[in-house]
Design an enzyme around this catalytic site. Structure first.
Site, PDB file in Angstrom:
ATOM      1  N   LEU A 182      48.989  60.527  93.913  1.00 42.81           N
ATOM      2  CA  LEU A 182      49.276  59.666  92.573  1.00 42.81           C
ATOM      3  C   LEU A 182      49.329  60.324  91.371  1.00 42.81           C
ATOM      4  O   LEU A 182      48.656  61.437  91.279  1.00 42.81           O
ATOM      5  CB  LEU A 182      48.140  58.504  92.465  1.00 42.81           C
ATOM      6  N   ASP A 183      50.242  59.977  90.422  1.00 42.33           N
ATOM      7  CA  ASP A 183      50.267  60.549  89.072  1.00 42.33           C
ATOM      8  C   ASP A 183      49.020  60.672  88.610  1.00 42.33           C
ATOM      9  O   ASP A 183      48.212  59.800  88.704  1.00 42.33           O
ATOM     10  CB  ASP A 183      51.335  60.064  88.492  1.00 42.33           C
ATOM     11  N   VAL A 184      48.804  61.558  87.626  1.00 43.15           N
ATOM     12  CA  VAL A 184      47.373  61.722  86.833  1.00 43.15           C
ATOM     13  C   VAL A 184      47.306  60.149  85.913  1.00 43.15           C
ATOM     14  O   VAL A 184      46.224  59.754  86.078  1.00 43.15           O
ATOM     15  CB  VAL A 184      47.476  62.759  85.787  1.00 43.15           C
ATOM     16  N   THR A 187      48.553  57.302  86.901  1.00 43.76           N
ATOM     17  CA  THR A 187      48.657  56.049  87.994  1.00 43.76           C
ATOM     18  C   THR A 187      47.305  56.016  88.352  1.00 43.76           C
ATOM     19  O   THR A 187      46.823  57.050  89.254  1.00 43.76           O
ATOM     20  CB  THR A 187      49.764  56.241  88.836  1.00 43.76           C
TER      21      THR A 187
END
Length: 294
Positions: free
Chosen positions: A124-126, A128
């Site tokens: 997951l993105d930082v 998100t």
């Protein structure tokens, strides 16, 4: 074929690494430096100077505030990832990570994968939040990596996007790759990787719409890029063109995007398991403001 794409195929490098080699002037075509977006043509002489291998990034066992263990057994651990936390260590990232947080909690993960990404089967993105699974056993790592590759995992996100997408239920089928001018961004480009996003409107507000999003593919920034391409960027996502005034009014300092649920066949016995994550305070607060204005 572009230089970065061609090198990736020829040498088994990631496209990001191939682009970096070209930008450093280490790719020569017929003796002349070639940029990452230049084209490779049949019959030309290609010379590539490879960089020294990077040292493995150290995994620091640091407790991650707000990261909850949703479930764990001998094969998997499912976490609820807070905002501002990376999935794993990487060059240039000095913040906390899911892998480091698990290590601090005394949870051993699979040793498969690159040293800094051991046990990581998806990311997951930082910026998100939401549910994420990490493999603890070698068997689980192999099974889950295959499941993500074969798209048998069900990943559902909730996204708050600007405006009202038309139609309210649909599919975005548009290839994604690195932005041709901005390396930190991704974009819909003609020769990108196939990327498919299914969406359905949950609730429409005056200025935005809450969407249920199902990913068929898992490209970097896929949801953010696809909705930006539709001119309905995620609220708060300044990187991909959202309105900073709206973000400020809703109290958001990051994109409104949350990994709501994750379902997969358990590596041990094949039974279907599914895990969900509630909205964190900043996202719930933004919705409350919209509902009050509705």
């Amino acid at each position: 074929m572009r230089v970065d794409a061609g090198l990736s195929k020829l040498l088994g490098l990631s496209r990001t690494v191939a682009a970096a080699i070209a930008e450093a002037g280490d790719v020569l075509v017929d003796g002349r430096p070639a940029g990452k977006s230049d084209r490779l043509l049949a019959g030309t002489w290609l010379e590539v100077t490879l960089p020294e291998p990077e040292r493995p990034v150290e995994i620091k066992a640091i407790k991650v505030d707000g990261m909850e263990i949703v479930y764990q057994d001998d094969d998997v651990v499912v976490v609820d990832k807070p905002v501002g936390v990376a999935a794993h260590p990487s060059p240039g990232w000095s913040g906390t990570t899911v892998i480091g947080g698990l290590a601090a909690a005394g949870i051993r993960v699979s040793t498969s994968g690159a040293a800094e990404r051991q046990g990581v089967v998806h990311r997951l993105d930082v910026g998100t939040t939401g549910v994420m699974v990490v493999a603890k056993s070698e068997h689980a790592y192999t099974v889950l990596k295959r499941a993500f590759k074969e798209r048998t995992v069900e990943k559902r996100y909730h996204a708050l996007v600007q405006g009202h997408p038309d139609p309210s239920v649909g599919t975005i089928d548009a290839p994604i790759d690195r932005h041709p001018r901005h390396d930190y961004r991704w974009a819909v480009v003609a020769d990108g990787k196939p990327s498919i996003t299914h969406y359905e409107t949950i609730e429409a507000f005056r200025a935005a719409s809450l969407m249920d999003v199902k990913l068929e593919t898992g490209r970097t920034h896929q949801i953010r890029v696809h909705f930006s391409a539709l001119r309905h960027p995620c609220v708060g996502d300044l990187t991909y063109g959202s309105d900073p005034v709206l973000a400020k009014r809703l109290g958001l300092s990051r994109q409104w995007l949350h990994a709501r649920s994750l379902g997969f066949h358990h590596p041990a016995d094949g039974s279907w398991v599914e895990f969900t994550s509630e909205y964190p305070p900043d996202l719930a607060g933004a919705l409350a403001v919209l509902e009050a204005d509705y």
